[in-house]
Scaffold this active site. Structure first.
Site, PDB file in Angstrom:
ATOM      1  N   TYR A   1       0.543  -1.249   0.096  1.00  0.00           N
ATOM      2  CA  TYR A   1       0.204  -0.162   0.184  1.00  0.00           C
ATOM      3  C   TYR A   1       0.944   1.376  -0.371  1.00  0.00           C
ATOM      4  O   TYR A   1       0.355   2.290  -0.109  1.00  0.00           O
ATOM      5  CB  TYR A   1      -0.835   0.060   0.934  1.00  0.00           C
ATOM      6  CG  TYR A   1      -2.219  -0.923   0.734  1.00  0.00           C
ATOM      7  CD1 TYR A   1      -2.019  -1.944   0.941  1.00  0.00           C
ATOM      8  CD2 TYR A   1      -3.269  -0.704   0.726  1.00  0.00           C
ATOM      9  CE1 TYR A   1      -2.869  -3.400   1.032  1.00  0.00           C
ATOM     10  CE2 TYR A   1      -4.275  -1.683   1.045  1.00  0.00           C
ATOM     11  CZ  TYR A   1      -4.555  -2.532   0.595  1.00  0.00           C
ATOM     12  OH  TYR A   1      -4.995  -3.465   0.825  1.00  0.00           O
TER      13      TYR A   1
ATOM     14  N   ASP B   1      -5.522  -7.112   4.704  1.00  0.00           N
ATOM     15  CA  ASP B   1      -6.801  -6.620   4.178  1.00  0.00           C
ATOM     16  C   ASP B   1      -7.657  -8.037   3.669  1.00  0.00           C
ATOM     17  O   ASP B   1      -8.347  -8.153   3.351  1.00  0.00           O
ATOM     18  CB  ASP B   1      -6.516  -5.796   2.479  1.00  0.00           C
ATOM     19  CG  ASP B   1      -7.727  -5.595   2.060  1.00  0.00           C
ATOM     20  OD1 ASP B   1      -8.693  -4.738   2.643  1.00  0.00           O
ATOM     21  OD2 ASP B   1      -7.539  -4.791   1.029  1.00  0.00           O
TER      22      ASP B   1
END
Ligand code: ATP
Length: 336
Positions: free
Chosen positions: A126, A230
């Site tokens: 990310y 996630d």
């Protein structure tokens, strides 16, 4: 003195579930004053800024937020607001309790699932560091640092100790990403050694996914880097009845933002079908964070009661009630 809390309804189903969660929090009788901050795709595109000043100003004043989802465009468009916010406020720990709710039919009716996911929230894939080296060849940087890995590991172990949990499982792919996941794992091991009373386990992420589906009841605390966290969060949500019921918190040293695991669910937005449970349970985490334990218990118990009765549940968990009907049932239960 009331508590001040930034309210970010977001977009998609965000405004519907945020409205429901606000009604539920207020019904508990807690003295809370909302600072509403609009943030959605249209505002971002118009202002050209992922995080408008008024939002950060508000959060710097209140230090806590209750947030609905904000749509992230796929394969292009602006940067994820959620990622930007987590980085801007250094909300390094994403905490997601995944628990069986009474009365929901799942594939695991005979077992009780009670796990808490600790997802590192600021780095990994990310990092947003991607570029096209030459046409049709792209690299995407996975950034893993000692400081972030130690910090999330310590947060998870401290939670385990404070909440009398028995085991922490670090999840990784260090057999392939020997340096990056290797560093994450080394940090987890070093922190684990400081908590000898808590059992420490490691699982490779593919095997962890298998074990989660086969025997979810054996998991307690899960400790993961950002991307695996996630993906495993959605998998775990599926074990207990779906994204509509799993809450979350983004915790930093100075700020905390409470938001559901689910996204903006454009497929059902504006239809009164969204399940507000996940944001209501995120609000329970907010109330606990604010030290309002009585209100937190009232809301948690009311949600569980409505599930146990099973008469006013939304479509995603097998019912026929609208967002508003479910919310009304929670409010009636709180008042009763
Ligand atoms: P993101 O990438 O933004 O996190 P996502 O890809 O995980 O989003 P969601 O928007 O969370 O996707 O939706 C996934 C599926 O779950 C959709 O079919 C959606 O309708 C359903 N869903 C998500 N949240 C809810 C909710 N609160 N109530 C009912 N259904 C939901």
């Amino acid at each position: 003195m009331p508590h001040y809390c930034t309210l970010i309804p977001g977009d998609g189903i965000g405004p519907e579930v945020a409205h429901a969660a606000v009604r539920a929090v207020e019904a508990t009788g807690v003295d809370i004053c909302w600072r509403r901050s609009e943030l959605n795709e249209a505002i971002i595109l118009e202002s050209g800024k992922t995080l408008p000043h008024y939002l950060l100003d508000s959060l710097n004043e209140t230090h806590v937020g209750l947030k609905g989802p904000v749509t992230t465009p796929v394969a292009g468009g602006f940067q994820s607001v959620n990622v930007a916010l987590r980085k801007a406020l250094d909300l390094f720990a994403n905490v997601r309790p995944v628990r069986t709710l009474p009365g929901i039919k799942t594939r695991f009716d005979d077992v009780r699932i009670d796990m808490v996911i600790f997802r590192e929230n600021t780095e990994d894939l990310y990092s947003g560091l991607e570029h096209e080296i030459v046409k049709d060849v792209v690299t995407s940087l996975k950034v893993i640092t000692r400081i972030a890995s130690e910090r999330i590991a310590r947060y998870a172990f401290n939670y385990a100790k404070t909440n009398r949990r028995r085991q922490v499982t670090a999840i990784h792919k260090a057999n392939i990403m020997k340096l990056a996941d290797g560093l994450f794992l080394r940090c987890c091991r070093e922190v684990a050694a400081q908590f000898p009373e808590i059992q420490y386990k490691e699982l490779i992420v593919d095997n962890a996914s298998l074990q989660l589906v086969i025997r979810p009841e054996t998991f307690d605390i899960l400790l993961l880097p950002n991307l695996y966290g996630d993906i495993v969060s959605d998998l775990a949500a599926g074990l207990v009845g779906g994204l509509g019921i799993v809450p979350g918190a983004n915790m930093g040293e100075t700020h905390a933002i409470f938001e559901a695991v689910h996204g903006s669910a454009p497929d059902i937005a504006g239809q009164g079908k969204a399940n507000p449970t996940a944001l209501m349970l995120s609000a329970v985490m907010l109330l606990t964070h604010l030290g309002e334990n009585e209100s937190a218990c009232k809301l948690q118990n009311a949600v569980e009661t409505v599930y146990r009765e099973g008469k006013q549940l939304t479509g995603d968990v097998g019912g026929t009630a609208s967002t508003e009907e479910f919310t009304d049932a929670v409010l009636r239960t709180i008042k009763a």
